[in-house]
Design a protein around this motif. Sequence first.
Motif, short mmCIF file in Angstrom:
data_model
loop_
_atom_site.label_atom_id
_atom_site.label_comp_id
_atom_site.label_asym_id
_atom_site.label_seq_id
_atom_site.Cartn_x
_atom_site.Cartn_y
_atom_site.Cartn_z
N CYS A 64 0.84 -1.19 0.00
CA CYS A 64 0.00 0.00 0.00
C CYS A 64 0.88 1.25 0.00
O CYS A 64 1.86 1.33 0.73
CB CYS A 64 -0.90 -0.01 1.23
SG CYS A 64 -1.97 1.42 1.36
N HIS A 70 -2.45 -5.32 0.27
CA HIS A 70 -3.50 -4.53 -0.36
C HIS A 70 -2.89 -3.31 -1.01
O HIS A 70 -1.71 -3.07 -0.89
CB HIS A 70 -4.58 -4.13 0.67
CG HIS A 70 -4.08 -3.22 1.74
ND1 HIS A 70 -3.42 -3.67 2.87
CD2 HIS A 70 -4.13 -1.87 1.86
CE1 HIS A 70 -3.11 -2.62 3.63
NE2 HIS A 70 -3.52 -1.53 3.04
N SER A 106 -7.88 0.16 -1.79
CA SER A 106 -8.62 -0.72 -0.89
C SER A 106 -8.12 -0.65 0.54
O SER A 106 -8.41 -1.52 1.34
CB SER A 106 -8.55 -2.17 -1.40
OG SER A 106 -7.23 -2.62 -1.40
#
Length: 56
Positions: free
Chosen positions: A39, A47, A51
């Motif tokens: 991320c 992720h 999201s």
Amino acid sequence: MVLLPPVTKIQPVRHRKTRIPSVGEFPVTKKTKLVPNKCGRCRMEGHNRSSCTNPI
């Protein structure tokens, strides 16, 4: 008398991304990603930014 093949123009085509294996060949399996998703907001793996549910 010499008979030559007809003069033709090669038609524009979209080439295949992967080759179709012929008889006796084994298809190559796709490699897994070496680096997992990370991320951009919280820097955690697994992720992506869209999201992400972690608070800032």
